[in-house]
Write an enzyme that holds these catalytic residues in place. Structure first.
Site, mmCIF file in Angstrom:
data_model
loop_
_atom_site.group_PDB
_atom_site.id
_atom_site.type_symbol
_atom_site.label_atom_id
_atom_site.label_comp_id
_atom_site.label_asym_id
_atom_site.label_seq_id
_atom_site.Cartn_x
_atom_site.Cartn_y
_atom_site.Cartn_z
ATOM 1 N N GLY A 49 0.993 -0.913 -0.116
ATOM 2 C CA GLY A 49 -0.028 -0.182 -0.137
ATOM 3 C C GLY A 49 0.985 0.911 -0.571
ATOM 4 C CD GLN A 54 3.341 5.846 2.698
ATOM 5 O OE1 GLN A 54 2.291 5.425 2.379
ATOM 6 N NE2 GLN A 54 4.504 5.069 3.670
ATOM 7 C CB CYS A 99 4.894 2.286 7.480
ATOM 8 S SG CYS A 99 4.743 3.711 6.415
ATOM 9 C CG LEU A 100 7.024 0.725 0.963
ATOM 10 C CD1 LEU A 100 6.233 1.507 0.022
ATOM 11 C CD2 LEU A 100 7.908 0.461 1.327
ATOM 12 C CG HIS A 141 -1.490 1.106 6.912
ATOM 13 N ND1 HIS A 141 0.265 0.760 7.681
ATOM 14 C CD2 HIS A 141 -0.176 2.010 6.338
ATOM 15 C CE1 HIS A 141 1.270 1.209 7.649
ATOM 16 N NE2 HIS A 141 1.466 2.443 6.701
ATOM 17 C CD GLU A 142 -1.309 2.346 2.811
ATOM 18 O OE1 GLU A 142 -1.166 3.563 2.631
ATOM 19 O OE2 GLU A 142 -0.550 1.362 2.712
ATOM 20 C CG HIS A 145 -0.264 6.947 5.707
ATOM 21 N ND1 HIS A 145 0.885 7.284 5.909
ATOM 22 C CD2 HIS A 145 0.610 5.338 5.512
ATOM 23 C CE1 HIS A 145 2.020 6.598 6.371
ATOM 24 N NE2 HIS A 145 1.006 5.474 5.673
#
Ligand code: NI
Length: 182
Positions: A49, A54, A99-100, A141-142, A145
């Site tokens: 994701g 991000q 997480c990236l 999670h997304e 963000h």
């Protein structure tokens, strides 16, 4: 398509409240290209994701590789715009996330097991998905963000906070998903 630079924890864009997109804006070449680039970036970094903040964009958009597979066909990644989550039932599950924007860290996060999410697809059309398990986790999670929330904020205890090497060594049985980050 291009691979975009991923913002890391500490960059203010990750803590901003993001802006909704209307249907006409979603359909512009700029947003369509952004979606393609985000999908390529997610793939390049082995993500499941990736949310717009991000990649330094403060808009309510994310891409995700959800497990909606029927048969042997892999599910193509989707884009979701202006997501609104409704939990189904009260059940919470604790499971690992990465997480990236927080590279090489893992931790267990409680999430709703099952959710309904409403939003727009990449054509600007309304969609509603019902998801459970890992796919429901990715969407939560997304969507976080887009509200400036990182998975660390959702952890209720830090005993499971783990570097990727130690996670791989001590915590995972198979190494299929050790590189997955959101
Ligand atoms: Ni993330």
């Amino acid at each position: 398509m291009s691979i975009l630079k991923v913002s890391r924890m500490g960059h203010p864009v990750l803590r901003k409240k993001t802006k909704a997109l209307d249907k006409a804006t979603v359909r512009t070449p700029a947003i369509q290209k952004l979606i393609d680039d985000m999908m390529e970036t997610m793939d390049e970094y082995h993500g499941v994701g990736l949310a717009a903040p991000q990649v330094h964009e403060d808009i309510r958009l994310f891409v995700a590789a959800l497990d909606m597979a029927r048969g042997d066909e892999p599910t193509p990644p989707i884009a979701l715009i202006n997501p609104e989550i409704t939990p189904i039932g009260n059940e919470m599950v604790d499971d690992w996330e990465g997480c990236l924007s927080i590279p090489d860290i893992r931790g267990k996060v409680p999430r709703h097991r099952e959710i309904k999410v409403r939003g727009l697809d990449r054509d600007g059309e309304r969609i509603e998905l019902r998801m459970r398990g890992f796919s429901a986790r990715i969407i939560q999670h997304e969507t976080d963000h887009l509200d400036g929330i990182l998975f660390l904020d959702r952890m209720t205890a830090f005993e499971t906070l783990t570097f990727l090497d130690e996670y791989s060594r001590y915590w995972v049985k198979n190494d299929d998903d050790e590189e997955e980050e959101e």
